[in-house]
Design a protein around this motif. Sequence first.
Motif, PDB file in Angstrom:
ATOM      1  N   ILE A 181      52.327  35.046  33.831  1.00 27.17           N
ATOM      2  CA  ILE A 181      51.424  33.915  33.909  1.00 27.17           C
ATOM      3  C   ILE A 181      50.985  33.684  35.354  1.00 27.17           C
ATOM      4  O   ILE A 181      49.834  33.398  35.619  1.00 27.17           O
ATOM      5  CB  ILE A 181      52.082  32.662  33.310  1.00 27.17           C
ATOM      6  N   MET A 182      51.895  33.833  36.279  1.00 24.69           N
ATOM      7  CA  MET A 182      51.543  33.650  37.684  1.00 24.69           C
ATOM      8  C   MET A 182      50.526  34.695  38.136  1.00 24.69           C
ATOM      9  O   MET A 182      49.626  34.391  38.906  1.00 24.69           O
ATOM     10  CB  MET A 182      52.797  33.707  38.558  1.00 24.69           C
ATOM     11  N   ASN A 183      50.656  35.919  37.656  1.00 23.71           N
ATOM     12  CA  ASN A 183      49.699  36.952  38.021  1.00 23.71           C
ATOM     13  C   ASN A 183      48.315  36.606  37.502  1.00 23.71           C
ATOM     14  O   ASN A 183      47.321  36.791  38.199  1.00 23.71           O
ATOM     15  CB  ASN A 183      50.140  38.304  37.481  1.00 23.71           C
ATOM     16  N   LYS A 184      48.218  36.105  36.267  1.00 24.98           N
ATOM     17  CA  LYS A 184      46.930  35.747  35.695  1.00 24.98           C
ATOM     18  C   LYS A 184      46.297  34.598  36.484  1.00 24.98           C
ATOM     19  O   LYS A 184      45.110  34.611  36.766  1.00 24.98           O
ATOM     20  CB  LYS A 184      47.075  35.367  34.226  1.00 24.98           C
ATOM     21  N   LYS A 185      47.113  33.612  36.866  1.00 22.70           N
ATOM     22  CA  LYS A 185      46.587  32.504  37.657  1.00 22.70           C
ATOM     23  C   LYS A 185      46.103  32.983  39.018  1.00 22.70           C
ATOM     24  O   LYS A 185      45.068  32.547  39.507  1.00 22.70           O
ATOM     25  CB  LYS A 185      47.661  31.429  37.841  1.00 22.70           C
ATOM     26  N   ARG A 186      46.836  33.890  39.619  1.00 22.81           N
ATOM     27  CA  ARG A 186      46.449  34.421  40.921  1.00 22.81           C
ATOM     28  C   ARG A 186      45.118  35.165  40.810  1.00 22.81           C
ATOM     29  O   ARG A 186      44.227  34.991  41.649  1.00 22.81           O
ATOM     30  CB  ARG A 186      47.542  35.346  41.441  1.00 22.81           C
ATOM     31  N   ILE A 187      44.982  35.987  39.786  1.00 24.89           N
ATOM     32  CA  ILE A 187      43.736  36.719  39.577  1.00 24.89           C
ATOM     33  C   ILE A 187      42.584  35.749  39.332  1.00 24.89           C
ATOM     34  O   ILE A 187      41.492  35.905  39.886  1.00 24.89           O
ATOM     35  CB  ILE A 187      43.879  37.702  38.400  1.00 24.89           C
ATOM     36  N   LYS A 188      42.836  34.725  38.518  1.00 25.27           N
ATOM     37  CA  LYS A 188      41.800  33.747  38.187  1.00 25.27           C
ATOM     38  C   LYS A 188      41.292  33.032  39.437  1.00 25.27           C
ATOM     39  O   LYS A 188      40.097  32.884  39.639  1.00 25.27           O
ATOM     40  CB  LYS A 188      42.362  32.743  37.185  1.00 25.27           C
ATOM     41  N   TYR A 189      42.202  32.596  40.301  1.00 25.94           N
ATOM     42  CA  TYR A 189      41.788  31.877  41.499  1.00 25.94           C
ATOM     43  C   TYR A 189      41.124  32.791  42.528  1.00 25.94           C
ATOM     44  O   TYR A 189      40.256  32.351  43.276  1.00 25.94           O
ATOM     45  CB  TYR A 189      42.960  31.127  42.103  1.00 25.94           C
ATOM     46  N   LYS A 190      41.487  34.056  42.559  1.00 26.79           N
ATOM     47  CA  LYS A 190      40.790  34.996  43.431  1.00 26.79           C
ATOM     48  C   LYS A 190      39.336  35.150  42.993  1.00 26.79           C
ATOM     49  O   LYS A 190      38.426  35.213  43.816  1.00 26.79           O
ATOM     50  CB  LYS A 190      41.477  36.356  43.402  1.00 26.79           C
ATOM     51  N   ILE A 191      39.134  35.208  41.680  1.00 29.25           N
ATOM     52  CA  ILE A 191      37.782  35.367  41.151  1.00 29.25           C
ATOM     53  C   ILE A 191      36.970  34.104  41.368  1.00 29.25           C
ATOM     54  O   ILE A 191      35.822  34.147  41.809  1.00 29.25           O
ATOM     55  CB  ILE A 191      37.834  35.741  39.663  1.00 29.25           C
ATOM     56  N   ILE A 192      37.552  32.936  41.052  1.00 31.67           N
ATOM     57  CA  ILE A 192      36.805  31.685  41.112  1.00 31.67           C
ATOM     58  C   ILE A 192      36.408  31.329  42.550  1.00 31.67           C
ATOM     59  O   ILE A 192      35.412  30.644  42.768  1.00 31.67           O
ATOM     60  CB  ILE A 192      37.591  30.546  40.438  1.00 31.67           C
ATOM     61  N   ASN A 193      37.161  31.805  43.535  1.00 33.92           N
ATOM     62  CA  ASN A 193      36.799  31.538  44.918  1.00 33.92           C
ATOM     63  C   ASN A 193      35.618  32.374  45.379  1.00 33.92           C
ATOM     64  O   ASN A 193      34.977  32.040  46.371  1.00 33.92           O
ATOM     65  CB  ASN A 193      37.996  31.783  45.844  1.00 33.92           C
ATOM     66  N   LYS A 194      35.326  33.453  44.684  1.00 36.03           N
ATOM     67  CA  LYS A 194      34.238  34.335  45.085  1.00 36.03           C
ATOM     68  C   LYS A 194      32.918  34.025  44.396  1.00 36.03           C
ATOM     69  O   LYS A 194      31.862  34.349  44.919  1.00 36.03           O
ATOM     70  CB  LYS A 194      34.611  35.790  44.798  1.00 36.03           C
ATOM     71  N   ILE A 195      32.975  33.449  43.198  1.00 35.08           N
ATOM     72  CA  ILE A 195      31.743  33.224  42.445  1.00 35.08           C
ATOM     73  C   ILE A 195      31.445  31.740  42.373  1.00 35.08           C
ATOM     74  O   ILE A 195      32.338  30.892  42.394  1.00 35.08           O
ATOM     75  CB  ILE A 195      31.815  33.829  41.030  1.00 35.08           C
ATOM     76  N   PHE A 196      30.159  31.433  42.279  1.00 33.98           N
ATOM     77  CA  PHE A 196      29.706  30.049  42.220  1.00 33.98           C
ATOM     78  C   PHE A 196      28.411  30.030  41.427  1.00 33.98           C
ATOM     79  O   PHE A 196      27.510  30.826  41.679  1.00 33.98           O
ATOM     80  CB  PHE A 196      29.475  29.512  43.643  1.00 33.98           C
ATOM     81  N   GLY A 197      28.314  29.140  40.465  1.00 31.64           N
ATOM     82  CA  GLY A 197      27.112  29.035  39.650  1.00 31.64           C
ATOM     83  C   GLY A 197      26.364  27.754  39.959  1.00 31.64           C
ATOM     84  O   GLY A 197      26.972  26.719  40.211  1.00 31.64           O
ATOM     85  N   PHE A 198      25.054  27.824  39.944  1.00 28.87           N
ATOM     86  CA  PHE A 198      24.233  26.642  40.125  1.00 28.87           C
ATOM     87  C   PHE A 198      23.158  26.643  39.055  1.00 28.87           C
ATOM     88  O   PHE A 198      23.133  27.527  38.202  1.00 28.87           O
ATOM     89  CB  PHE A 198      23.654  26.564  41.546  1.00 28.87           C
TER      90      PHE A 198
ATOM     91  N   ARG B 123      34.892  36.237  34.068  1.00 28.50           N
ATOM     92  CA  ARG B 123      35.758  36.735  33.001  1.00 28.50           C
ATOM     93  C   ARG B 123      37.084  36.007  32.962  1.00 28.50           C
ATOM     94  O   ARG B 123      37.923  36.262  32.102  1.00 28.50           O
ATOM     95  CB  ARG B 123      35.965  38.236  33.115  1.00 28.50           C
ATOM     96  N   ASN B 124      37.292  35.074  33.893  1.00 32.49           N
ATOM     97  CA  ASN B 124      38.419  34.143  33.868  1.00 32.49           C
ATOM     98  C   ASN B 124      39.769  34.853  33.950  1.00 32.49           C
ATOM     99  O   ASN B 124      40.736  34.428  33.333  1.00 32.49           O
ATOM    100  CB  ASN B 124      38.333  33.256  32.639  1.00 32.49           C
ATOM    101  N   GLY B 125      39.833  35.955  34.680  1.00 30.92           N
ATOM    102  CA  GLY B 125      41.089  36.667  34.860  1.00 30.92           C
ATOM    103  C   GLY B 125      41.397  37.690  33.792  1.00 30.92           C
ATOM    104  O   GLY B 125      42.387  38.403  33.886  1.00 30.92           O
ATOM    105  N   TYR B 126      40.573  37.772  32.753  1.00 33.41           N
ATOM    106  CA  TYR B 126      40.793  38.750  31.694  1.00 33.41           C
ATOM    107  C   TYR B 126      40.252  40.109  32.126  1.00 33.41           C
ATOM    108  O   TYR B 126      39.292  40.199  32.882  1.00 33.41           O
ATOM    109  CB  TYR B 126      40.092  38.321  30.395  1.00 33.41           C
ATOM    110  N   ILE B 127      40.836  41.160  31.604  1.00 35.93           N
ATOM    111  CA  ILE B 127      40.381  42.511  31.892  1.00 35.93           C
ATOM    112  C   ILE B 127      39.050  42.735  31.183  1.00 35.93           C
ATOM    113  O   ILE B 127      38.862  42.304  30.043  1.00 35.93           O
ATOM    114  CB  ILE B 127      41.424  43.542  31.431  1.00 35.93           C
ATOM    115  N   TYR B 128      38.123  43.407  31.850  1.00 38.16           N
ATOM    116  CA  TYR B 128      36.809  43.677  31.269  1.00 38.16           C
ATOM    117  C   TYR B 128      36.947  44.798  30.245  1.00 38.16           C
ATOM    118  O   TYR B 128      36.672  45.973  30.520  1.00 38.16           O
ATOM    119  CB  TYR B 128      35.816  44.066  32.372  1.00 38.16           C
TER     120      TYR B 128
END
Length: 111
Positions: free
Chosen positions: A2-19, A88-93
């Motif tokens: 679970i910690m790995n998934k959260k880490r991946i999720k926050y790495k992704i969310i810090n890079k992308i931004f939608g407007f 993709r919210n931390g899920y594998i493509y």
Amino acid sequence: MIMNKKRIKYKIINKIFGFLEKPRISIFISNKHIYAQVIDDYKGHTLIYTSSKEIRYKLKKEKKSFIIGQILGNIVNSYGITKIVFDRNGYIYHGRVKALAEGLRNVGLQF
């Protein structure tokens, strides 16, 4: 795990931004259903939401994901939006995530 998934999720969310002109599409996958929402990160609002619970007939999970991608893509296209940011919210493509993305691309969205 679970910690790995959260880490991946926050790495992704810090890079992308939608407007509003290029919103972020975020997904969540449970064991039975897939959920997708279009988010304007600037205001912090969910613009559009859909899930596989809306499909009442029996299909395989990947086919449902593809149909949800098409439904969401058609709704987003009706607002005049052609470019999106795919979260993709931390899920594998792979599998259902890939099927939803192909459904979005099938109706003409670019990401």
